[in-house]
Motif scaffolding. Structure first.
Motif, mmCIF file in Angstrom:
data_model
loop_
_atom_site.group_PDB
_atom_site.id
_atom_site.type_symbol
_atom_site.label_atom_id
_atom_site.label_comp_id
_atom_site.label_asym_id
_atom_site.label_seq_id
_atom_site.Cartn_x
_atom_site.Cartn_y
_atom_site.Cartn_z
ATOM 1 N N ASP A 171 12.548 4.655 1.798
ATOM 2 C CA ASP A 171 11.979 3.445 1.209
ATOM 3 C C ASP A 171 11.956 2.374 2.289
ATOM 4 N N LEU A 172 10.783 2.033 2.759
ATOM 5 C CA LEU A 172 10.646 1.040 3.827
ATOM 6 C C LEU A 172 10.690 -0.393 3.313
ATOM 7 N N GLY A 173 10.798 -0.575 2.027
ATOM 8 C CA GLY A 173 10.907 -1.919 1.462
ATOM 9 C C GLY A 173 9.565 -2.619 1.381
ATOM 10 N N MET A 174 9.632 -3.945 1.274
ATOM 11 C CA MET A 174 8.413 -4.750 1.142
ATOM 12 C C MET A 174 7.856 -5.079 2.529
ATOM 13 N N ILE A 175 6.521 -4.933 2.635
ATOM 14 C CA ILE A 175 5.815 -5.179 3.890
ATOM 15 C C ILE A 175 4.615 -6.076 3.579
ATOM 16 N N TYR A 176 4.388 -7.080 4.437
ATOM 17 C CA TYR A 176 3.237 -7.968 4.253
ATOM 18 C C TYR A 176 1.941 -7.172 4.253
ATOM 19 N N ASN A 177 1.039 -7.524 3.360
ATOM 20 C CA ASN A 177 -0.279 -6.910 3.266
ATOM 21 C C ASN A 177 -1.249 -7.720 4.129
ATOM 22 N N GLN A 178 -1.073 -7.596 5.450
ATOM 23 C CA GLN A 178 -1.923 -8.293 6.408
ATOM 24 C C GLN A 178 -2.291 -7.321 7.521
ATOM 25 N N ALA A 179 -3.487 -7.439 8.022
ATOM 26 C CA ALA A 179 -3.910 -6.588 9.134
ATOM 27 C C ALA A 179 -3.065 -6.870 10.370
ATOM 28 N N ASN A 180 -2.789 -5.811 11.110
ATOM 29 C CA ASN A 180 -2.091 -5.886 12.404
ATOM 30 C C ASN A 180 -0.624 -6.303 12.316
ATOM 31 N N VAL A 181 0.033 -5.970 11.208
ATOM 32 C CA VAL A 181 1.484 -6.160 11.135
ATOM 33 C C VAL A 181 2.135 -4.792 11.056
ATOM 34 N N GLY B 82 11.054 5.382 9.684
ATOM 35 C CA GLY B 82 9.631 5.374 9.939
ATOM 36 C C GLY B 82 9.098 4.000 10.258
ATOM 37 N N LYS B 83 7.862 3.999 10.701
ATOM 38 C CA LYS B 83 7.170 2.750 11.034
ATOM 39 C C LYS B 83 5.833 2.734 10.316
ATOM 40 N N VAL B 84 5.555 1.621 9.642
ATOM 41 C CA VAL B 84 4.267 1.417 9.000
ATOM 42 C C VAL B 84 3.500 0.377 9.798
ATOM 43 N N ASP B 85 2.304 0.748 10.234
ATOM 44 C CA ASP B 85 1.380 -0.190 10.864
ATOM 45 C C ASP B 85 0.263 -0.443 9.862
ATOM 46 N N VAL B 86 0.134 -1.697 9.415
ATOM 47 C CA VAL B 86 -0.959 -2.057 8.514
ATOM 48 C C VAL B 86 -2.158 -2.382 9.396
ATOM 49 N N LEU B 87 -3.186 -1.565 9.301
ATOM 50 C CA LEU B 87 -4.372 -1.730 10.138
ATOM 51 C C LEU B 87 -5.365 -2.701 9.516
ATOM 52 N N ASN B 88 -5.506 -2.618 8.206
ATOM 53 C CA ASN B 88 -6.401 -3.482 7.431
ATOM 54 C C ASN B 88 -5.724 -3.776 6.102
ATOM 55 N N VAL B 89 -6.140 -4.841 5.462
ATOM 56 C CA VAL B 89 -5.573 -5.193 4.161
ATOM 57 C C VAL B 89 -5.776 -4.018 3.206
ATOM 58 N N GLU B 90 -4.724 -3.672 2.471
ATOM 59 C CA GLU B 90 -4.693 -2.533 1.542
ATOM 60 C C GLU B 90 -4.573 -3.085 0.126
ATOM 61 N N ASN B 91 -4.690 -2.234 -0.863
ATOM 62 C CA ASN B 91 -4.434 -2.651 -2.240
ATOM 63 C C ASN B 91 -2.972 -3.077 -2.367
ATOM 64 N N VAL B 92 -2.736 -4.185 -3.049
ATOM 65 C CA VAL B 92 -1.377 -4.687 -3.247
ATOM 66 C C VAL B 92 -0.653 -3.760 -4.214
ATOM 67 N N GLY B 93 0.634 -3.569 -3.985
ATOM 68 C CA GLY B 93 1.457 -2.776 -4.894
ATOM 69 C C GLY B 93 2.123 -1.610 -4.188
ATOM 70 N N GLN B 94 2.771 -0.794 -4.987
ATOM 71 C CA GLN B 94 3.518 0.361 -4.478
ATOM 72 C C GLN B 94 2.581 1.324 -3.755
ATOM 73 N N GLN B 95 2.956 1.715 -2.548
ATOM 74 C CA GLN B 95 2.177 2.653 -1.744
ATOM 75 C C GLN B 95 3.033 3.889 -1.467
ATOM 76 N N GLN B 96 2.379 4.993 -1.260
ATOM 77 C CA GLN B 96 3.094 6.238 -0.955
ATOM 78 C C GLN B 96 2.238 7.099 -0.037
ATOM 79 N N LEU B 97 2.865 7.604 1.027
ATOM 80 C CA LEU B 97 2.209 8.537 1.934
ATOM 81 C C LEU B 97 3.078 9.774 2.072
#
Length: 138
Positions: free
Chosen positions: A30-40, A114-129
Protein backbone atom coordinates in the motif's frame (compact mmCIF):
# COMPACT_ATOMS: atom_id res chain seq x y z
CA UNK A 1 42.83 -60.88 -41.54
CA UNK A 2 40.55 -58.05 -40.26
CA UNK A 3 41.09 -56.40 -36.97
CA UNK A 4 38.02 -55.06 -35.19
CA UNK A 5 38.20 -53.23 -31.83
CA UNK A 6 35.34 -52.10 -29.67
CA UNK A 7 35.89 -49.55 -26.93
CA UNK A 8 33.27 -48.88 -24.28
CA UNK A 9 33.32 -46.30 -21.52
CA UNK A 10 31.01 -45.98 -18.54
CA UNK A 11 30.32 -42.46 -17.34
CA UNK A 12 28.12 -40.75 -14.78
CA UNK A 13 25.34 -38.18 -15.07
CA UNK A 14 25.02 -35.83 -12.12
CA UNK A 15 21.91 -33.97 -11.09
CA UNK A 16 20.32 -32.44 -8.03
CA UNK A 17 16.66 -32.94 -7.18
CA UNK A 18 15.18 -29.87 -5.50
CA UNK A 19 11.87 -28.93 -3.97
CA UNK A 20 9.89 -26.69 -6.32
CA UNK A 21 9.93 -23.02 -5.31
CA UNK A 22 6.65 -21.63 -4.05
CA UNK A 23 5.76 -18.01 -3.47
CA UNK A 24 2.79 -16.54 -1.65
CA UNK A 25 1.85 -12.92 -1.09
CA UNK A 26 1.11 -12.57 2.60
CA UNK A 27 0.63 -8.79 2.66
CA UNK A 28 -0.25 -6.50 -0.24
CA UNK A 29 1.71 -3.31 -0.80
CA UNK A 30 0.00 0.00 0.00
CA UNK A 31 1.79 3.11 -1.22
CA UNK A 32 -0.67 5.41 0.54
CA UNK A 33 -2.06 8.66 -0.81
CA UNK A 34 -0.33 10.24 -3.82
CA UNK A 35 -1.10 13.60 -5.45
CA UNK A 36 -3.04 13.29 -8.71
CA UNK A 37 -0.74 15.61 -10.67
CA UNK A 38 1.38 15.01 -13.74
CA UNK A 39 5.11 14.51 -13.18
CA UNK A 40 5.02 13.63 -9.48
CA UNK A 41 6.28 10.45 -7.86
CA UNK A 42 6.11 8.61 -4.57
CA UNK A 43 8.46 5.83 -3.52
CA UNK A 44 8.12 3.39 -0.63
CA UNK A 45 11.20 1.31 0.12
CA UNK A 46 12.78 -0.54 3.04
CA UNK A 47 13.82 2.70 4.71
CA UNK A 48 11.17 5.36 4.10
CA UNK A 49 8.54 6.91 1.87
CA UNK A 50 9.65 9.84 -0.24
CA UNK A 51 8.86 11.87 -3.32
CA UNK A 52 7.15 15.08 -4.40
CA UNK A 53 3.83 13.23 -4.79
CA UNK A 54 3.65 11.59 -1.35
CA UNK A 55 1.01 12.81 1.10
CA UNK A 56 1.23 11.84 4.75
CA UNK A 57 -0.81 8.65 5.00
CA UNK A 58 -0.72 5.02 6.06
CA UNK A 59 1.43 2.76 3.91
CA UNK A 60 3.01 -0.68 4.03
CA UNK A 61 5.50 -2.76 2.13
CA UNK A 62 4.26 -5.82 0.32
CA UNK A 63 5.42 -9.09 1.82
CA UNK A 64 6.03 -12.47 0.20
CA UNK A 65 6.75 -15.89 1.68
CA UNK A 66 9.10 -18.01 -0.42
CA UNK A 67 9.75 -21.69 0.22
CA UNK A 68 11.98 -24.09 -1.60
CA UNK A 69 14.99 -26.31 -1.21
CA UNK A 70 16.74 -25.30 2.03
CA UNK A 71 20.39 -24.28 1.71
CA UNK A 72 19.78 -23.16 -1.90
CA UNK A 73 19.95 -19.72 -3.47
CA UNK A 74 17.24 -18.05 -5.49
CA UNK A 75 17.15 -15.08 -7.80
CA UNK A 76 14.12 -12.80 -7.41
CA UNK A 77 13.17 -10.35 -10.12
CA UNK A 78 10.29 -7.87 -10.21
CA UNK A 79 8.97 -6.20 -13.34
CA UNK A 80 7.55 -2.68 -13.77
CA UNK A 81 4.09 -2.14 -15.16
CA UNK A 82 2.29 0.90 -16.49
CA UNK A 83 -0.86 2.44 -17.82
CA UNK A 84 -1.06 5.48 -20.06
CA UNK A 85 -1.06 7.68 -16.92
CA UNK A 86 1.00 5.83 -14.28
CA UNK A 87 4.28 3.93 -14.18
CA UNK A 88 4.82 1.53 -11.27
CA UNK A 89 8.27 0.10 -10.52
CA UNK A 90 8.52 -2.54 -7.75
CA UNK A 91 11.60 -2.34 -5.53
CA UNK A 92 13.33 -5.22 -3.71
CA UNK A 93 15.18 -4.75 -0.37
CA UNK A 94 18.47 -3.92 -2.15
CA UNK A 95 16.78 -1.01 -3.98
CA UNK A 96 16.81 -2.77 -7.38
CA UNK A 97 14.53 -4.99 -9.44
CA UNK A 98 16.71 -8.09 -9.02
CA UNK A 99 18.22 -9.68 -5.90
CA UNK A 100 19.56 -13.03 -4.73
CA UNK A 101 18.43 -14.63 -1.48
CA UNK A 102 19.59 -17.71 0.43
CA UNK A 103 16.80 -20.10 1.38
CA UNK A 104 16.70 -21.95 4.67
CA UNK A 105 14.61 -24.83 5.97
CA UNK A 106 11.96 -22.32 7.10
CA UNK A 107 10.14 -19.87 4.87
CA UNK A 108 12.05 -16.85 3.60
CA UNK A 109 10.14 -13.58 3.93
CA UNK A 110 10.93 -10.68 1.62
CA UNK A 111 9.51 -7.17 1.58
CA UNK A 112 8.74 -5.39 -1.67
CA UNK A 113 8.30 -1.66 -2.05
CA UNK A 114 7.69 0.42 -5.12
CA UNK A 115 7.66 3.73 -6.89
CA UNK A 116 4.68 5.34 -8.59
CA UNK A 117 5.36 7.94 -11.27
CA UNK A 118 2.20 9.85 -12.21
CA UNK A 119 2.69 10.71 -15.87
CA UNK A 120 -0.69 12.36 -16.47
CA UNK A 121 -3.69 13.16 -14.31
CA UNK A 122 -5.60 9.91 -13.57
CA UNK A 123 -9.10 9.24 -12.26
CA UNK A 124 -9.29 10.22 -8.58
CA UNK A 125 -9.74 7.38 -6.10
CA UNK A 126 -8.37 3.97 -5.26
CA UNK A 127 -5.97 2.65 -7.92
CA UNK A 128 -4.56 -0.84 -8.36
CA UNK A 129 -1.88 -2.25 -10.64
CA UNK A 130 -0.68 -5.82 -10.95
CA UNK A 131 3.04 -6.57 -11.22
CA UNK A 132 5.09 -9.71 -11.75
CA UNK A 133 7.54 -11.23 -9.31
CA UNK A 134 9.69 -14.08 -10.66
CA UNK A 135 11.65 -16.55 -8.51
CA UNK A 136 14.25 -18.98 -9.85
CA UNK A 137 16.93 -21.19 -8.39
CA UNK A 138 20.46 -20.26 -9.35
Amino acid sequence: MSLFMLVVAVSQAHFNLVTPVSIEQIRPMDLGMIYNQANVNCQLDQFNRQGNGCLTSDNQLGQFKIQGNGESSINVRVYPTSTSNVLFTPILPNGNQQQSFALSETATIINVGGKVDVLNVENVGQQQLSYTIEVNYH
